[in-house]
Design an enzyme around this catalytic site. Sequence first.
Site, PDB file in Angstrom:
ATOM      1  N   SER A  60      34.700   2.686  56.793  1.00 22.88           N
ATOM      2  CA  SER A  60      33.738   3.734  56.449  1.00 22.88           C
ATOM      3  C   SER A  60      33.667   4.799  57.526  1.00 22.88           C
ATOM      4  CB  SER A  60      32.335   3.149  56.284  1.00 22.88           C
ATOM      5  OG  SER A  60      32.322   2.151  55.312  1.00 22.88           O
TER       6      SER A  60
HETATM    7  N1  SAH Z   1      33.184  -3.134  56.872  1.00 22.95           N
HETATM    8  C1  SAH Z   1      34.561  -2.670  56.868  1.00 22.95           C
HETATM    9  C2  SAH Z   1      34.853  -1.731  55.704  1.00 22.95           C
HETATM   10  C3  SAH Z   1      35.268  -2.499  54.590  1.00 22.95           C
HETATM   11  S1  SAH Z   1      35.906  -1.782  53.118  1.00 22.95           S
HETATM   12  C4  SAH Z   1      34.969  -2.038  58.157  1.00 22.95           C
HETATM   13  O1  SAH Z   1      34.120  -1.861  59.038  1.00 22.95           O
HETATM   14  O2  SAH Z   1      36.153  -1.740  58.303  1.00 22.95           O
HETATM   15  C5  SAH Z   1      35.310  -3.048  52.046  1.00 22.95           C
HETATM   16  C6  SAH Z   1      35.987  -4.384  52.201  1.00 22.95           C
HETATM   17  O3  SAH Z   1      35.332  -5.292  51.319  1.00 22.95           O
HETATM   18  C7  SAH Z   1      37.452  -4.392  51.801  1.00 22.95           C
HETATM   19  O4  SAH Z   1      38.230  -4.826  52.862  1.00 22.95           O
HETATM   20  C8  SAH Z   1      37.498  -5.348  50.613  1.00 22.95           C
HETATM   21  O5  SAH Z   1      38.673  -6.118  50.558  1.00 22.95           O
HETATM   22  C9  SAH Z   1      36.288  -6.217  50.881  1.00 22.95           C
HETATM   23  N2  SAH Z   1      35.759  -6.950  49.718  1.00 22.95           N
HETATM   24  C10 SAH Z   1      35.599  -6.522  48.444  1.00 22.95           C
HETATM   25  N3  SAH Z   1      35.072  -7.503  47.686  1.00 22.95           N
HETATM   26  C11 SAH Z   1      34.886  -8.588  48.504  1.00 22.95           C
HETATM   27  C12 SAH Z   1      34.394  -9.914  48.309  1.00 22.95           C
HETATM   28  N4  SAH Z   1      33.967 -10.348  47.111  1.00 22.95           N
HETATM   29  N5  SAH Z   1      34.361 -10.746  49.375  1.00 22.95           N
HETATM   30  C13 SAH Z   1      34.785 -10.334  50.594  1.00 22.95           C
HETATM   31  N6  SAH Z   1      35.280  -9.107  50.837  1.00 22.95           N
HETATM   32  C14 SAH Z   1      35.324  -8.229  49.805  1.00 22.95           C
END
Ligand code: SAH
Length: 230
Positions: A60
């Site tokens: 993000s």
């Molecule tokens: N917090 C992260 C940004 C993540 S983007 C950072 O600081 O870089 C959102 C992430 O959520 C992605 O990597 C995606 O694979 C994950 N995601 C989506 N659905 C999910 C689920 N059910 N369980 C765990 N991770 C999930």
Amino acid sequence: MTPDPSIIRLIIQLRQAGITDTSVLSAIEKTPRDYFVPPHFQVHAYEDQAVPIGLGQTISQPYIVAYMTQELKVDKTHSVLEIGTGSGYQAAVLSHLVRRVYTIERHKPLLELAEKRFHELGLRNITAMAGDGMKGWPAAVGEMKFDRIIVTAACEGEPPVALLAQLKVGGMMIIPVGAQGQTQFLKRYKKESEEVFAVQELLPVRFVPLLPDVPRNNSYTEHDLEELTA
Ligand code: SAH
């Protein structure tokens, strides 16, 4: 250690954008974002923008990370669950502010890279696992409860019940809600009793979707994996 001038510039920008919590700003100052983006994007690491991290996911925009962290209202006694480890950046920022961070990522290759970063940066209060975060942290029913939960992928409709159940009474969860391509809102759920939640709409946002289950290890192509470190 003198911080990188580009981090200082980012901190000034975040202040101007309304991030006033000095402990949050200082946690961001301590977290080298260039470490969390693929090498190709490192020159953009301190710009206030989202960056692709491979497998169709993004880290993000720093403002959103700062805003969510500020609105989560954490303290040093808290144990926090994050769903969507991604690059690990949000977890690393939180690790400076709370007692322990638990974080779940459904893409194992992303999780492994994030864990390597936590290890190299000496962030020892983060426990990370690959799995489906919609099911919460795996533990016997009632065993694991969190002071705070932060979801960094957008759910359609209601937040997963397992997450609401793993929140302590008095605890708060921040989660983006809304379908892809439509307006999503960051929402804050405060657990007032086992059955009652106070819900607040905070900010319009755009997040990748929260998806169920874990992709199989063999569902990644060579190209997918190269993208993570290129
Ligand atoms: N917090 C992260 C940004 C993540 S983007 C950072 O600081 O870089 C959102 C992430 O959520 C992605 O990597 C995606 O694979 C994950 N995601 C989506 N659905 C999910 C689920 N059910 N369980 C765990 N991770 C999930």
